[in-house]
Write an enzyme that holds these catalytic residues in place. Sequence first.
Site, mmCIF file in Angstrom:
data_model
loop_
_atom_site.group_PDB
_atom_site.id
_atom_site.type_symbol
_atom_site.label_atom_id
_atom_site.label_comp_id
_atom_site.label_asym_id
_atom_site.label_seq_id
_atom_site.Cartn_x
_atom_site.Cartn_y
_atom_site.Cartn_z
ATOM 1 C CG ASP A 475 -2.189 0.719 1.076
ATOM 2 O OD1 ASP A 475 -2.303 1.507 0.125
ATOM 3 O OD2 ASP A 475 -3.091 0.513 1.908
ATOM 4 C CG ASP A 545 -9.333 2.325 -0.262
ATOM 5 O OD1 ASP A 545 -8.820 1.221 -0.497
ATOM 6 O OD2 ASP A 545 -8.796 3.191 0.464
HETATM 7 C C1 GLA Z 1 -5.676 1.917 2.246
HETATM 8 C C2 GLA Z 1 -6.033 0.722 1.373
HETATM 9 C C3 GLA Z 1 -7.077 -0.107 2.069
HETATM 10 C C4 GLA Z 1 -6.537 -0.575 3.399
HETATM 11 C C5 GLA Z 1 -6.090 0.606 4.228
HETATM 12 C C6 GLA Z 1 -5.357 0.169 5.478
HETATM 13 O O1 GLA Z 1 -6.745 2.794 2.343
HETATM 14 O O2 GLA Z 1 -6.457 1.148 0.123
HETATM 15 O O3 GLA Z 1 -7.443 -1.218 1.272
HETATM 16 O O4 GLA Z 1 -5.465 -1.456 3.179
HETATM 17 O O5 GLA Z 1 -5.238 1.480 3.515
HETATM 18 O O6 GLA Z 1 -4.895 1.228 6.197
#
Ligand code: GLA
Length: 739
Positions: A475, A545
Amino acid sequence: MIHFDQEQGIFHLNNNRISYIIGVLTNGHLGHFYFGKKLYGPLKQEMFRTPQNKGLTSNVFDGNPSFSLNNERLEYPIYGTTDFRDPAFDLENAGGSHIYDFKYKLHEIIQGKNKISLPASYADDDEAETLIVYLQDESGLELMLSYTIFTDLDIITRHTLITNEGDESHYIQKLMSASLDLKDSDYQMVQFSGDWIKERHQYTTPLRPGIQSVYSNRGASSSNHHPSLILKRKKTCETKGEAIGMTLMYSGNHLIQCEVDSNNITRIMGGISPHHFKWSLEPKESFQTPEMIMTYTDNGLEYLSHTLHDFVRKHVVAKKWQNVLRPIVLNNWEATYFDFTEEKIVELAREASQLGVEMFVLDDGWFGNRNSDQTGLGDWFVNMEKLPNGIKGLSKRIHDLDMKFGLWIEPEMINKNTKLYDVHPDWLIGDPTRKISHGRNQYVLDFSRKEVIDHIFDQLTKVLDDAHVDYIKWDMNKNITEAYSRGLSKNKQGELFHRYILGVYDLYERLTKRYPNIMIESCASGGGRFDYAMMYYAPQGWTSDNTDGVERLKIQHATSMFFPLVTMASHVSDVPNHQVGRMTSLKMRGDVANFGTFGYELDVTKLNEADKAAIKEQIKTFTSLRDLIHKGDFYRLLSPFDGDGNNTGWQVVSKSGHQSFVTWYQVLSRPNEPVKYFKLRGLDEKSLYRVTGMEEPVSGSLLMHQGIMIEPSFNGVEMKPYALGDFQSRTYFIEKVYD
Ligand code: GLA
């Protein structure tokens, strides 16, 4: 495939369908002559160079009063020396001059592709041919323009290398990967722009005089403007018409722009964004640009996407992962956020394995003191309070359930409240004499510094060496605004953004080398760094997301313009949806997630029996479709960007043409709707197909030209049970019966 006509000074790159033509102009510069449907010879310079005597508006040199670069179509244009348009490069010498004059010196043609020091597409020697043209300036600077044409795919890739063969240093302030001047401006520009949780929405605007662009100055390719665009004719649609697609294989700051000039020439160029970019090029040093991938078609956007999808699957994604079907995942993020224990994780995984899920992914919160987003990033050691048996113990328990195990990391970031920050406060990016902003309480680590990457790599290897990890979700949740490195001298600050991305690629190289069997999924607050360079290391990306069934229609639809379904991670999440609060049916959420890698992102231990049964069924269905979805051809039948966006239609057809899977989506239910006919594509007109819900086989022609009849949900007497209310989807499995 590549032919040089010495007498005419013409390079002709062509395969069976497309041609790309470059000419050496009388002044030694390169002219862009043509990019389009295949041309056959004889070809002469005067067929492409339109005489444009612009009288008082043109600057000329003594001795050549009718030659002005401003009126030429150029291949790698420089500002000044008679061209007023935006240049492909901008250099500065030690005396402050920006005037250079690169002239054709020599060229070579090689089988296959030349290697570059950045993530780039690859090809075997019989799959492509490469032209390398060397241009030289009297300062000793040499430009090397590389062009690769592919045999089976209508793709040209380009990149530029500059080498300082002189004895003085120069600054590079701009060095585009590619530039070409198209002969007219009768185009629409299609761009893919958005934001967090609304990545890559499709916008179409006509070209107009002046400059239109997409760009990122955030240190990542970004969810705001994807590093790609399409120029299409007004009438070009999915199934017909001309289009040129370009995407930059790069994950950092980018710029792709179209400039229409007063001669109606369209200059399209792209590369690293010149914003905050200044690179010093010392004698004997070279600078390599990222690769630009370009495609031309006169068969519409569907053909353009099919070409790019095959290209990504065959020439971008690492060979190792090319034919690997993606595992069905349960990710715990939306199920637990930071609040979990080993027992809770195992409970989730156990339930998931009973439902048929194949891999458990432990998301954020397993390391350091990471109980909220205030702390933890940078401390890559296991939080033993949550996971007393470490990742080693947990991964074993997950494997004992006959599941694979995946782990989330965010290696490029740091929180202040960490051990790492206590020891290395100067490792974050920002000017210490000024205020430094954070995003979600985190700061960006200075990946332009090798010692920073070494340290993160060492920490990660301690966790990964020790445990059984099959997959990593990498990420990246903060963009760079105060671009200043305490590791770079003052005349190198303009190198930070690019050096940062080189550092990211370095860590990717190290991790993929050390753990060749770990598959990586890239993520950046969802799809904030979803580009071809990431796909080179990480064969799939977290598309967004936003997991809402309706929002995902737009995101996945537009993402499919450049990316095959196998690269798009798509999960079914809970309702009310955590991003938009919408209630959609489990069926629709599953039917949208089908067109991607498929998985779940919810607390499966809280499901009722009916939902558990439905999920088991969904998993069975996806498993039976997976090969088709991941390897087949994708068709966008109805676009959520057209009209009121109420209907979307997607279809996949296997390469053999024997199977197809189709889904029709409707966002809102409307009263007294007329019957709709949903036309399919990609089938054989004369063959017969068995279709879900139809008693007798029907011909491909009927499915494609008449269409599947979509009856309204309510026929005046009763509501159709499969079509209740808003957020509907109807699926059809199609199988060829005989030819
Ligand atoms: C980001 C990612 C999510 C998750 C969060 C965790 O927003 O896109 O899928 O992994 O971080 O903090």
